[in-house]
Design a protein around this motif. Sequence first.
Motif, short mmCIF file in Angstrom:
data_model
loop_
_atom_site.label_atom_id
_atom_site.label_comp_id
_atom_site.label_asym_id
_atom_site.label_seq_id
_atom_site.Cartn_x
_atom_site.Cartn_y
_atom_site.Cartn_z
N ILE A 7 5.38 -11.51 19.80
CA ILE A 7 5.64 -10.98 18.33
C ILE A 7 7.11 -10.95 18.01
O ILE A 7 7.62 -11.31 17.00
CB ILE A 7 5.27 -9.42 18.20
N SER A 8 8.11 -10.90 18.95
CA SER A 8 9.60 -10.93 18.82
C SER A 8 9.94 -12.46 18.54
O SER A 8 11.04 -12.40 17.74
CB SER A 8 10.32 -10.38 19.91
N ASN B 165 3.77 0.43 11.37
CA ASN B 165 3.91 0.13 12.70
C ASN B 165 5.33 0.81 13.10
O ASN B 165 6.20 0.38 13.49
CB ASN B 165 4.26 -1.39 12.99
N ASN B 166 5.34 2.21 12.83
CA ASN B 166 6.14 3.17 13.08
C ASN B 166 6.22 3.54 14.78
O ASN B 166 5.42 3.99 15.22
CB ASN B 166 6.00 4.70 12.34
N PRO B 167 7.31 3.08 15.27
CA PRO B 167 7.44 3.19 16.70
C PRO B 167 7.27 4.54 17.44
O PRO B 167 6.89 4.59 18.58
CB PRO B 167 8.60 2.01 17.20
N GLN B 168 8.10 5.19 16.69
CA GLN B 168 8.12 6.68 17.20
C GLN B 168 6.81 7.43 17.02
O GLN B 168 6.51 8.15 18.06
CB GLN B 168 9.22 7.31 16.17
N ASN B 169 6.21 7.21 15.93
CA ASN B 169 4.75 7.82 15.75
C ASN B 169 3.67 7.17 16.84
O ASN B 169 2.96 7.98 17.22
CB ASN B 169 4.38 7.47 14.33
N ALA B 170 3.69 6.01 16.99
CA ALA B 170 2.94 5.35 17.95
C ALA B 170 3.12 5.80 19.36
O ALA B 170 2.14 6.21 20.21
CB ALA B 170 3.26 3.62 17.96
N GLU B 171 4.36 6.05 19.57
CA GLU B 171 4.99 6.55 21.12
C GLU B 171 4.42 7.87 21.23
O GLU B 171 3.80 8.23 22.19
CB GLU B 171 6.39 6.33 21.43
N LYS B 172 4.56 8.70 20.35
CA LYS B 172 4.06 10.27 20.36
C LYS B 172 2.56 10.19 20.37
O LYS B 172 2.06 11.04 21.14
CB LYS B 172 4.36 11.01 19.12
N ASP B 173 1.89 9.38 19.76
CA ASP B 173 0.49 9.49 19.69
C ASP B 173 -0.03 8.91 21.03
O ASP B 173 -1.05 9.65 21.71
CB ASP B 173 0.00 8.64 18.63
N MET B 174 0.45 7.95 21.43
CA MET B 174 -0.09 7.68 22.78
C MET B 174 0.34 8.42 23.94
O MET B 174 -0.52 8.73 24.84
CB MET B 174 0.25 6.03 23.03
N GLU B 175 1.53 8.96 24.02
CA GLU B 175 1.94 10.03 24.92
C GLU B 175 0.91 11.07 24.83
O GLU B 175 0.70 11.83 25.91
CB GLU B 175 3.45 10.20 24.67
N SER B 176 0.63 11.56 23.81
CA SER B 176 -0.03 12.98 23.61
C SER B 176 -1.71 12.59 24.15
O SER B 176 -2.05 13.64 24.69
CB SER B 176 -0.03 13.45 22.26
N GLN B 177 -2.18 11.32 24.18
CA GLN B 177 -3.38 11.34 24.64
C GLN B 177 -3.34 10.77 26.17
O GLN B 177 -4.40 11.23 26.94
CB GLN B 177 -3.70 9.77 23.69
N GLU C 44 5.71 -1.40 26.07
CA GLU C 44 5.37 -2.76 25.75
C GLU C 44 4.77 -2.64 24.14
O GLU C 44 5.36 -3.32 23.20
CB GLU C 44 4.50 -3.49 26.56
N ILE C 45 3.83 -1.63 24.07
CA ILE C 45 3.31 -1.30 22.52
C ILE C 45 4.39 -0.95 21.67
O ILE C 45 4.62 -1.39 20.34
CB ILE C 45 2.34 -0.59 22.67
N VAL C 46 5.13 -0.06 22.08
CA VAL C 46 6.36 0.53 21.28
C VAL C 46 7.40 -0.80 20.99
O VAL C 46 7.86 -0.76 19.78
CB VAL C 46 6.98 1.52 21.97
N GLY C 47 7.61 -1.66 21.83
CA GLY C 47 8.29 -2.62 21.56
C GLY C 47 7.68 -3.74 20.39
O GLY C 47 8.57 -4.14 19.65
N PHE C 48 6.38 -3.85 20.54
CA PHE C 48 5.92 -4.55 19.58
C PHE C 48 6.03 -4.01 18.27
O PHE C 48 6.41 -4.72 17.13
CB PHE C 48 4.23 -4.80 19.83
N CYS C 49 5.60 -2.60 18.02
CA CYS C 49 5.96 -2.07 16.75
C CYS C 49 7.53 -2.19 16.27
O CYS C 49 7.57 -2.24 15.12
CB CYS C 49 5.68 -0.46 16.90
#
Length: 298
Positions: A103-104, A180-192, A209-214
Amino acid sequence: MNLYIIGNGFDLNHGLKTSYHHYRNFLRQKYPFVLNEFNNFQYFTYGGCSEDELWTNLEISLTLNYSDMLSNAIENGYPDLNNESDSRWYEIQYDLENQTQFISDFTRDCFYDWLSSIDTSMCFRRLNLNSNALFITFNYTNTLEYVYSINPNRILHIHGAWISYEPLMTSSIQFGSIENNPQNAEKDMESQYSGDDFYNVSIRPGVDEIVGFCSASAKNIKQNYTIMSEFISSYQIDEIIIMGHSFLGIDAGYYNDILIPRYHDCRWTIYVHTKDDCDNAKLFISNYGIKNFTIRQW
């Protein structure tokens, strides 16, 4: 004062090969492995995107289904305590790294390389632009600066621009989905998953890795709202002129949240090229109840 809103149709009207179709051809010829990885990626929320699509449709299609992606990686690579190899702790990370590393290249390195190949020196002035106006451009090119000699201080590249002598400008390029908000994605995955015994050693590196994609495929819409508002706040605008911008696509929020509330009663001039363009312009006018408008053919 006039405020011009410039989209990719502006560059295409000047003979520049700046469509998504042209970018895919560039990848096909120079970076086929990147295009192949993009075409085969399984976790785009809305599916893939054909090469005849508009940029706005491509960017929407880059929205990542990170929940399924991480869940499947965990299912396939969760540490097996019966396996004494050190690699057992890193299977999730390796899997996600292999899936996301393209993706990068797609949104940055290869994209910058393509932008650097777009030559505006052969363009000529087709339009009579008011050089004293303000310009908000959604393009990454420097057509306004080089072809029309517009003062850069009067131009806002809302999503950044490729300018060889200004690396900071290039590094600010935003190409991707507003979802693709990296902060939201990170918080969501972390909470889960943060309660998992192997979260820190095995799952967290995969989350990174996923946060980097976002991060590599996102647009920071809230930040851009602030930048746009500050750019236009000191000027008295009496006419909005839209040239080649897909105002009903991923960028619709700029109109809905900023431009329409500020300039609803101003004069609106929209340039169109095809029947679809004309139909979209009429729909835009109707949706927002704009009374003072002109639709012009390129």
